[in-house]
Enzyme design. Sequence first.
Site, mmCIF file in Angstrom:
data_model
loop_
_atom_site.group_PDB
_atom_site.id
_atom_site.type_symbol
_atom_site.label_atom_id
_atom_site.label_comp_id
_atom_site.label_asym_id
_atom_site.label_seq_id
_atom_site.Cartn_x
_atom_site.Cartn_y
_atom_site.Cartn_z
ATOM 1 N N THR A 288 0.833 -1.214 0.000
ATOM 2 C CA THR A 288 0.000 0.000 0.000
ATOM 3 C C THR A 288 0.858 1.251 0.000
ATOM 4 O OG1 THR A 288 -1.602 -1.222 1.335
ATOM 5 C CG2 THR A 288 -1.894 1.147 1.185
ATOM 6 N N TYR B 72 -13.099 -4.750 -2.316
ATOM 7 C CA TYR B 72 -14.258 -4.428 -3.154
ATOM 8 C C TYR B 72 -15.236 -5.603 -3.313
ATOM 9 C CZ TYR B 72 -17.133 -2.267 -6.756
ATOM 10 O OH TYR B 72 -18.194 -1.749 -7.446
ATOM 11 N N TYR C 44 -2.293 -10.389 4.720
ATOM 12 C CA TYR C 44 -2.368 -8.959 5.039
ATOM 13 C C TYR C 44 -3.833 -8.606 5.265
ATOM 14 C CZ TYR C 44 -1.726 -3.862 4.267
ATOM 15 O OH TYR C 44 -1.716 -2.489 4.377
ATOM 16 N N ARG D 173 -9.079 -0.671 4.635
ATOM 17 C CA ARG D 173 -8.927 -0.448 3.198
ATOM 18 C C ARG D 173 -9.720 -1.444 2.350
ATOM 19 N NH1 ARG D 173 -4.862 2.985 1.466
ATOM 20 N NH2 ARG D 173 -3.483 3.787 3.094
ATOM 21 N N LYS E 60 0.276 -9.891 8.520
ATOM 22 C CA LYS E 60 0.315 -8.470 8.854
ATOM 23 C C LYS E 60 -1.110 -8.112 9.246
ATOM 24 C CE LYS E 60 1.095 -3.860 6.862
ATOM 25 N NZ LYS E 60 1.434 -3.099 5.638
ATOM 26 N N ILE F 238 5.273 -4.192 10.746
ATOM 27 C CA ILE F 238 5.477 -3.832 9.341
ATOM 28 C C ILE F 238 5.085 -2.370 9.246
ATOM 29 C CG2 ILE F 238 4.733 -4.220 6.973
ATOM 30 C CD1 ILE F 238 4.452 -7.188 7.672
#
Length: 290
Positions: A47, A111, A137, A142, A165, A206
Amino acid sequence: MKLTNASIITAMVTPFDEHGEIDFSQLPTLVEHLLGSHTDGIILAGTTGESPTLTHDEEITLFEEVIRIVDKRVPIICGVGTNDTRDSVNFVKEIAEMEGIDAGLAVVPYYNKPNQEGLYRHFEAIAKASDLPILLYNVPGRTVASLDVETTLRLAEIDTIIGVKECSGMDAITELVEKAPKDFLVYTGEDGLAFATKAIGGQGVISVASHIYGNDIYRMFQLLADGKLSAAAEIQREYLPKVHALFSVPSPAPVKLALNELGIHVGGLRLPLVACTEKEKEQILSILNL
């Protein structure tokens, strides 16, 4: 190279020139700055690296260049996940053939809003596509969809899935540290939770802030290892307002601002992200003491 000794992994920005193209000439300076500030591993095309606006060919060239510069000094983890399982599988197969990539970072599909079974099958397909180790992740802020702890624990039983993560908070991190296999690596993806994650037995962080404050995070982790909780906590308290400043507008605008201010020329951002306004710059740099 394995990640078992990596406590501070930097999700590296991608430097751009004045035309918005990747500025490969700045990569050596950026990488050496990170390695000189106790970065134990580097994530590319995450990202913070503006992966949504990097093309396939740009990512491959970026990987090749950083692999050459790093020269096996620290592990390199490359972003491999999208919201298309087939595309992710094909990309993992491709980069698994590249010498010098130590793991892939696969994000929760965004999405589409898959359920837990869909998430399990997505990551299972990525993990079984090659022998490349995979870090999950989970970043629901997000992606909307979120990996439940139970799903992460199911995935942790797959040999090539080596860690996560985790950005959904300390409850999930704590449960994962307690219940996951002992060799499963649990990282926070939130700089503000670095102290707490390390203190309860997580692998580390991270980080975005490690671009600027890697030495501080290292010192904090060393103090924790030495049992000096009060001294370590003091670093976290002093560091937290700076973390907030680095995320006060959409990342990576603030960290790129800070790096440019330090003379590490990483340029601007690609739309739809935009640079900090003059007012934002003044406020952020003031808090960061730059």
